[in-house]
Design a protein around this motif. Structure first.
Motif, mmCIF file in Angstrom:
data_model
loop_
_atom_site.group_PDB
_atom_site.id
_atom_site.type_symbol
_atom_site.label_atom_id
_atom_site.label_comp_id
_atom_site.label_asym_id
_atom_site.label_seq_id
_atom_site.Cartn_x
_atom_site.Cartn_y
_atom_site.Cartn_z
ATOM 1 N N GLU A 19 -16.673 -24.917 4.503
ATOM 2 C CA GLU A 19 -15.302 -25.404 4.618
ATOM 3 C C GLU A 19 -15.359 -26.987 4.434
ATOM 4 O O GLU A 19 -16.177 -27.674 4.887
ATOM 5 C CB GLU A 19 -14.942 -25.143 5.905
ATOM 6 N N GLY A 37 -8.965 -35.157 6.518
ATOM 7 C CA GLY A 37 -7.810 -35.561 7.430
ATOM 8 C C GLY A 37 -6.732 -36.044 6.775
ATOM 9 O O GLY A 37 -6.552 -36.718 5.672
ATOM 10 N N ARG A 38 -5.753 -35.595 7.449
ATOM 11 C CA ARG A 38 -4.228 -35.846 6.743
ATOM 12 C C ARG A 38 -3.378 -36.284 8.038
ATOM 13 O O ARG A 38 -3.725 -36.188 9.487
ATOM 14 C CB ARG A 38 -3.426 -34.572 6.379
ATOM 15 N N ARG A 92 -2.175 -35.165 12.161
ATOM 16 C CA ARG A 92 -3.113 -33.851 12.315
ATOM 17 C C ARG A 92 -2.980 -32.771 11.633
ATOM 18 O O ARG A 92 -3.428 -31.585 11.988
ATOM 19 C CB ARG A 92 -3.268 -33.615 13.842
ATOM 20 N N LEU A 93 -2.161 -32.855 10.487
ATOM 21 C CA LEU A 93 -1.975 -31.547 9.581
ATOM 22 C C LEU A 93 -3.023 -31.584 8.723
ATOM 23 O O LEU A 93 -2.883 -31.778 7.468
ATOM 24 C CB LEU A 93 -0.548 -31.518 8.884
ATOM 25 N N HIS A 94 -4.384 -31.567 9.112
ATOM 26 C CA HIS A 94 -5.423 -31.752 8.213
ATOM 27 C C HIS A 94 -5.488 -30.307 7.263
ATOM 28 O O HIS A 94 -5.063 -29.526 7.534
ATOM 29 C CB HIS A 94 -6.613 -31.831 8.882
ATOM 30 N N ASP A 95 -6.070 -30.948 5.991
ATOM 31 C CA ASP A 95 -6.406 -29.805 4.989
ATOM 32 C C ASP A 95 -7.737 -29.208 5.298
ATOM 33 O O ASP A 95 -8.816 -29.948 5.437
ATOM 34 C CB ASP A 95 -6.496 -30.332 3.801
ATOM 35 N N ARG A 96 -7.709 -27.958 5.257
ATOM 36 C CA ARG A 96 -8.931 -27.249 5.595
ATOM 37 C C ARG A 96 -9.083 -26.124 4.568
ATOM 38 O O ARG A 96 -8.218 -25.278 4.535
ATOM 39 C CB ARG A 96 -9.054 -26.437 6.887
ATOM 40 N N TRP A 151 -13.072 -30.179 4.842
ATOM 41 C CA TRP A 151 -12.086 -30.718 5.637
ATOM 42 C C TRP A 151 -11.587 -32.157 5.302
ATOM 43 O O TRP A 151 -12.426 -33.018 5.143
ATOM 44 C CB TRP A 151 -12.694 -30.882 6.939
ATOM 45 N N ARG A 156 -6.996 -21.067 2.959
ATOM 46 C CA ARG A 156 -6.678 -22.267 3.586
ATOM 47 C C ARG A 156 -6.592 -21.717 4.791
ATOM 48 O O ARG A 156 -6.089 -20.899 5.248
ATOM 49 C CB ARG A 156 -5.048 -22.972 3.102
ATOM 50 N N PRO A 214 -5.007 -26.320 10.589
ATOM 51 C CA PRO A 214 -5.804 -27.334 11.448
ATOM 52 C C PRO A 214 -5.891 -27.119 12.628
ATOM 53 O O PRO A 214 -5.190 -26.551 13.464
ATOM 54 C CB PRO A 214 -4.965 -28.772 10.759
#
Length: 217
Positions: A188, A192-193, A196-200, A190, A214, A217
């Motif tokens: 995975e 940071g966005r 807290r709507l991070h991209d994973r 990760w 996807r 988060p």
């Protein structure tokens, strides 16, 4: 001295906003190993200290977990490789339960990579090749240290090191020391966005093919 609670850091109030970059499905591509190489090159260029440091989690046969920081020494389609004393706690645990998980945190660029999969030992030839590439002091320490075992004190460790350094076998890999490979079944990425709507983006093996998906988060 009187204990002052108000002097303790407020962990709950610690926050960092992440806004350096994003990761979408298209830019992630279809090859997780190529994406890892790309990220690693960027991390090295950014001057991140010890970018190959990773937290490695193992567990006993009955599921009691343990985790520690180790160094990732190679990573490609065959898996993620580290080296250790096979009699250490992690070495014993992967014998009991041959699976592991690991995470590399690159905080300076607001990224992390998580890896999961089964674990196996490297061949003696592969372990020999890496061992001989280590600095002399590291080779001696591998021979001298009963890793994870209780010792009487620092003096005992120094005595063991001195004896190993004076031994004719100082340059040879100990039989109980070598490499472990995590065959990647899931990886995975990760990023940071903001808010807290991070991209994973996770890649997982399904019948020999990588499935990209996807995660929330």
């Amino acid at each position: 001295m009187e204990h002052r609670d108000d002097a303790r850091p407020d962990l709950a109030a610690m926050r960092t906003e992440y806004s350096r970059a994003g990761l979408d499905e298209e830019s992630a591509g279809q090859d997780p190993f190529a994406l890892f190489d790309e990220w690693l090159a960027q991390v090295v260029a950014a001057g991140v200290h010890e970018p190959n440091a990773m937290a490695l989690a193992t567990s006993t046969a009955d599921g009691a977990p343990s985790v520690r920081i180790v160094l990732l020494k190679s990573f490609d389609a065959s898996g993620a490789v580290l080296h250790t004393n096979y009699a250490s706690r992690k070495g014993q645990e992967v014998e009991e339960n041959p699976r592991a998980a690991a995470v590399l945190l690159w905080h300076e660029v607001q990224r992390q990579v998580r890896i999961e999969g089964p674990v196996s030992r490297l061949s003696p030839e592969e372990s020999d090749a890496y061992f001989l590439s280590r600095p002399e002091g590291g080779r001696v320490s591998a021979a001298a240290s009963p890793q994870s075992q209780v010792v009487a004190g620092r003096e005992e460790l120094q005595r063991r090191w001195d004896e190993a350094a004076a031994s004719e076998a100082a340059g040879q890999r100990p039989d109980g020391w070598g490499g472990l490979r995590i065959a990647v079944e899931s990886i995975e990425f990760w990023q940071g966005r903001e808010n807290r709507l991070h991209d994973r983006i996770r890649f997982r093996l399904d019948d020999g093919e990588w499935v990209k998906e996807r995660l929330a988060p």
